[in-house]
Design a protein around this motif. Structure first.
Motif, PDB file in Angstrom:
ATOM      1  N   TYR A  13      -3.032  -7.818 -15.202  1.00  0.00           N
ATOM      2  CA  TYR A  13      -3.457  -6.596 -16.191  1.00  0.00           C
ATOM      3  C   TYR A  13      -3.938  -5.386 -15.499  1.00  0.00           C
ATOM      4  O   TYR A  13      -4.423  -5.625 -14.425  1.00  0.00           O
ATOM      5  CB  TYR A  13      -4.408  -7.055 -17.017  1.00  0.00           C
ATOM      6  CG  TYR A  13      -4.168  -7.960 -18.048  1.00  0.00           C
ATOM      7  CD1 TYR A  13      -4.477  -9.665 -17.642  1.00  0.00           C
ATOM      8  CD2 TYR A  13      -3.207  -7.940 -19.310  1.00  0.00           C
ATOM      9  CE1 TYR A  13      -4.143 -10.417 -18.684  1.00  0.00           C
ATOM     10  CE2 TYR A  13      -3.207  -9.068 -20.094  1.00  0.00           C
ATOM     11  CZ  TYR A  13      -3.415 -10.372 -19.564  1.00  0.00           C
ATOM     12  OH  TYR A  13      -3.232 -11.241 -20.631  1.00  0.00           O
ATOM     13  N   ALA A  14      -3.355  -4.272 -15.953  1.00  0.00           N
ATOM     14  CA  ALA A  14      -4.085  -3.051 -15.547  1.00  0.00           C
ATOM     15  C   ALA A  14      -5.727  -3.189 -15.635  1.00  0.00           C
ATOM     16  O   ALA A  14      -6.224  -3.573 -16.549  1.00  0.00           O
ATOM     17  CB  ALA A  14      -3.469  -1.764 -16.101  1.00  0.00           C
ATOM     18  N   ASP A  15      -6.436  -2.506 -14.610  1.00  0.00           N
ATOM     19  CA  ASP A  15      -7.650  -2.560 -14.812  1.00  0.00           C
ATOM     20  C   ASP A  15      -8.171  -2.021 -16.145  1.00  0.00           C
ATOM     21  O   ASP A  15      -9.377  -2.506 -16.813  1.00  0.00           O
ATOM     22  CB  ASP A  15      -8.595  -1.829 -13.612  1.00  0.00           C
ATOM     23  CG  ASP A  15      -8.414  -2.540 -12.435  1.00  0.00           C
ATOM     24  OD1 ASP A  15      -8.492  -1.976 -11.336  1.00  0.00           O
ATOM     25  OD2 ASP A  15      -8.166  -3.789 -12.314  1.00  0.00           O
ATOM     26  N   SER A  16      -7.476  -0.969 -16.556  1.00  0.00           N
ATOM     27  CA  SER A  16      -8.056  -0.237 -17.730  1.00  0.00           C
ATOM     28  C   SER A  16      -7.735  -1.060 -19.136  1.00  0.00           C
ATOM     29  O   SER A  16      -8.588  -0.738 -20.054  1.00  0.00           O
ATOM     30  CB  SER A  16      -7.339   1.080 -17.868  1.00  0.00           C
ATOM     31  OG  SER A  16      -5.595   0.519 -18.096  1.00  0.00           O
ATOM     32  N   VAL A  17      -6.997  -2.203 -19.217  1.00  0.00           N
ATOM     33  CA  VAL A  17      -7.073  -2.919 -20.132  1.00  0.00           C
ATOM     34  C   VAL A  17      -7.621  -4.394 -20.193  1.00  0.00           C
ATOM     35  O   VAL A  17      -7.560  -5.273 -20.937  1.00  0.00           O
ATOM     36  CB  VAL A  17      -5.608  -2.984 -20.710  1.00  0.00           C
ATOM     37  CG1 VAL A  17      -5.031  -1.625 -20.728  1.00  0.00           C
ATOM     38  CG2 VAL A  17      -4.629  -4.005 -19.604  1.00  0.00           C
ATOM     39  N   LYS A  18      -8.255  -4.634 -18.851  1.00  0.00           N
ATOM     40  CA  LYS A  18      -8.651  -6.103 -18.618  1.00  0.00           C
ATOM     41  C   LYS A  18      -9.768  -6.348 -19.657  1.00  0.00           C
ATOM     42  O   LYS A  18     -10.686  -5.530 -19.928  1.00  0.00           O
ATOM     43  CB  LYS A  18      -9.012  -6.304 -17.128  1.00  0.00           C
ATOM     44  CG  LYS A  18      -8.033  -6.481 -16.185  1.00  0.00           C
ATOM     45  CD  LYS A  18      -8.738  -6.800 -14.771  1.00  0.00           C
ATOM     46  CE  LYS A  18      -7.565  -6.832 -13.809  1.00  0.00           C
ATOM     47  NZ  LYS A  18      -7.953  -6.955 -12.391  1.00  0.00           N
ATOM     48  N   GLY A  19      -9.526  -7.556 -20.219  1.00  0.00           N
ATOM     49  CA  GLY A  19     -10.589  -7.901 -21.365  1.00  0.00           C
ATOM     50  C   GLY A  19     -10.236  -7.525 -22.858  1.00  0.00           C
ATOM     51  O   GLY A  19     -10.936  -7.782 -23.681  1.00  0.00           O
ATOM     52  N   ARG A  20      -9.346  -6.713 -22.860  1.00  0.00           N
ATOM     53  CA  ARG A  20      -8.720  -6.406 -24.183  1.00  0.00           C
ATOM     54  C   ARG A  20      -7.635  -6.388 -24.596  1.00  0.00           C
ATOM     55  O   ARG A  20      -7.223  -6.859 -25.756  1.00  0.00           O
ATOM     56  CB  ARG A  20      -8.977  -4.412 -24.300  1.00  0.00           C
ATOM     57  CG  ARG A  20     -10.367  -4.080 -23.876  1.00  0.00           C
ATOM     58  CD  ARG A  20     -10.639  -2.525 -24.284  1.00  0.00           C
ATOM     59  NE  ARG A  20      -9.841  -1.734 -23.487  1.00  0.00           N
ATOM     60  CZ  ARG A  20      -8.786  -1.043 -23.841  1.00  0.00           C
ATOM     61  NH1 ARG A  20      -8.533  -0.892 -25.177  1.00  0.00           N
ATOM     62  NH2 ARG A  20      -8.195  -0.246 -22.975  1.00  0.00           N
ATOM     63  N   PHE A  21      -6.556  -6.500 -23.481  1.00  0.00           N
ATOM     64  CA  PHE A  21      -5.298  -6.974 -23.991  1.00  0.00           C
ATOM     65  C   PHE A  21      -4.998  -8.422 -23.566  1.00  0.00           C
ATOM     66  O   PHE A  21      -5.465  -8.847 -22.312  1.00  0.00           O
ATOM     67  CB  PHE A  21      -4.362  -5.668 -23.155  1.00  0.00           C
ATOM     68  CG  PHE A  21      -4.193  -4.292 -23.801  1.00  0.00           C
ATOM     69  CD1 PHE A  21      -5.230  -3.922 -24.677  1.00  0.00           C
ATOM     70  CD2 PHE A  21      -3.265  -3.563 -23.499  1.00  0.00           C
ATOM     71  CE1 PHE A  21      -5.478  -2.747 -25.137  1.00  0.00           C
ATOM     72  CE2 PHE A  21      -3.243  -2.317 -24.101  1.00  0.00           C
ATOM     73  CZ  PHE A  21      -4.500  -1.883 -24.899  1.00  0.00           C
ATOM     74  N   THR A  22      -4.141  -8.823 -24.232  1.00  0.00           N
ATOM     75  CA  THR A  22      -3.620 -10.287 -23.732  1.00  0.00           C
ATOM     76  C   THR A  22      -1.932 -10.395 -23.930  1.00  0.00           C
ATOM     77  O   THR A  22      -1.423 -10.123 -25.003  1.00  0.00           O
ATOM     78  CB  THR A  22      -4.112 -11.418 -24.573  1.00  0.00           C
ATOM     79  OG1 THR A  22      -5.643 -11.412 -24.452  1.00  0.00           O
ATOM     80  CG2 THR A  22      -3.630 -12.723 -24.160  1.00  0.00           C
ATOM     81  N   ILE A  23      -1.359 -10.906 -22.867  1.00  0.00           N
ATOM     82  CA  ILE A  23       0.051 -10.969 -22.723  1.00  0.00           C
ATOM     83  C   ILE A  23       0.303 -12.374 -22.947  1.00  0.00           C
ATOM     84  O   ILE A  23      -0.444 -13.384 -22.382  1.00  0.00           O
ATOM     85  CB  ILE A  23       0.748 -10.299 -21.461  1.00  0.00           C
ATOM     86  CG1 ILE A  23       2.370 -10.268 -21.725  1.00  0.00           C
ATOM     87  CG2 ILE A  23       0.224 -10.867 -20.237  1.00  0.00           C
ATOM     88  CD1 ILE A  23       2.993  -9.409 -20.553  1.00  0.00           C
ATOM     89  N   SER A  24       1.533 -12.577 -23.748  1.00  0.00           N
ATOM     90  CA  SER A  24       1.788 -14.109 -23.863  1.00  0.00           C
ATOM     91  C   SER A  24       3.297 -14.166 -24.024  1.00  0.00           C
ATOM     92  O   SER A  24       3.747 -12.966 -24.368  1.00  0.00           O
ATOM     93  CB  SER A  24       1.107 -14.832 -24.999  1.00  0.00           C
ATOM     94  OG  SER A  24       1.311 -14.155 -26.120  1.00  0.00           O
ATOM     95  N   ARG A  25       3.886 -15.353 -24.058  1.00  0.00           N
ATOM     96  CA  ARG A  25       5.242 -15.351 -24.422  1.00  0.00           C
ATOM     97  C   ARG A  25       5.734 -16.642 -24.998  1.00  0.00           C
ATOM     98  O   ARG A  25       4.998 -17.705 -24.756  1.00  0.00           O
ATOM     99  CB  ARG A  25       6.207 -15.025 -22.898  1.00  0.00           C
ATOM    100  CG  ARG A  25       5.972 -16.329 -22.151  1.00  0.00           C
ATOM    101  CD  ARG A  25       6.682 -15.890 -20.709  1.00  0.00           C
ATOM    102  NE  ARG A  25       8.059 -15.945 -20.766  1.00  0.00           N
ATOM    103  CZ  ARG A  25       8.959 -15.076 -19.791  1.00  0.00           C
ATOM    104  NH1 ARG A  25       8.224 -14.503 -18.817  1.00  0.00           N
ATOM    105  NH2 ARG A  25      10.068 -15.060 -20.219  1.00  0.00           N
ATOM    106  N   ASP A  26       6.591 -16.590 -25.689  1.00  0.00           N
ATOM    107  CA  ASP A  26       7.565 -17.797 -26.356  1.00  0.00           C
ATOM    108  C   ASP A  26       8.707 -18.071 -25.933  1.00  0.00           C
ATOM    109  O   ASP A  26       9.526 -17.212 -26.700  1.00  0.00           O
ATOM    110  CB  ASP A  26       7.063 -17.815 -27.737  1.00  0.00           C
ATOM    111  CG  ASP A  26       7.592 -19.016 -28.483  1.00  0.00           C
ATOM    112  OD1 ASP A  26       8.376 -19.871 -27.974  1.00  0.00           O
ATOM    113  OD2 ASP A  26       7.139 -19.374 -29.604  1.00  0.00           O
ATOM    114  N   ASN A  27       8.904 -18.718 -24.874  1.00  0.00           N
ATOM    115  CA  ASN A  27      10.416 -18.787 -24.373  1.00  0.00           C
ATOM    116  C   ASN A  27      11.287 -19.230 -25.362  1.00  0.00           C
ATOM    117  O   ASN A  27      12.289 -19.213 -25.434  1.00  0.00           O
ATOM    118  CB  ASN A  27      10.464 -19.480 -23.199  1.00  0.00           C
ATOM    119  CG  ASN A  27       9.979 -18.906 -21.987  1.00  0.00           C
ATOM    120  OD1 ASN A  27       9.777 -17.543 -21.958  1.00  0.00           O
ATOM    121  ND2 ASN A  27       9.665 -19.427 -20.869  1.00  0.00           N
TER     122      ASN A  27
END
Length: 126
Positions: A60-74
């Motif tokens: 993550y970019a430092d500006s979004v760490k702790g607030r944004f979460t990326i995930s995927r469903d293949n």
């Protein structure tokens, strides 16, 4: 290449949350790392988050760490970006991107990606 389409953006107030989705077409999705980038008016595109093709590693970019979460469903050929505690400075067009097949490093660099979606607008009011 893969075709990508984002959804889930909108106009929200500071502190709100959104879940952005990126649907991919094509049979190579599961072999590609995926990333989210954003571009605010008058600013350069910046990296937000990335996830490896197997989903085991994220960054993550430092500006979004702790607030944004990326995930995927293949199984659904979809990548998500959960965005919480939104701030006015998060206002931007958010685009997902598919990295070149089997690329696992340097995912913060736009040059690692060969497919881009048109983007979805996120506007955060104060």
């Amino acid at each position: 290449q893969v075709q990508l389409v984002e959804s889930g953006g909108g106009l929200v107030q500071a502190g709100d949350s959104l879940r952005l989705s990126c649907a991919a077409s094509g049979r190579t999705f599961s072999s590609r790392a995926m990333g989210w980038f954003r571009q605010a008016p008058g600013k350069e595109r910046e990296f937000v988050a990335a996830i490896t093709w197997g989903g085991k590693s994220t960054n993550y970019a430092d500006s979004v760490k702790g607030r944004f979460t990326i995930s995927r469903d293949n199984g659904k050929n979809t990548v998500y970006l959960q965005v919480n505690s939104l701030k006015p400075e998060d206002t931007a067009v958010y685009s997902c991107a598919a990295a070149r097949p089997w690329v696992q490093s340097g995912l913060g660099l736009a040059s690692k990606y060969d497919s881009w979606g048109p983007g979805t607008q996120v506007t955060v009011s104060s």
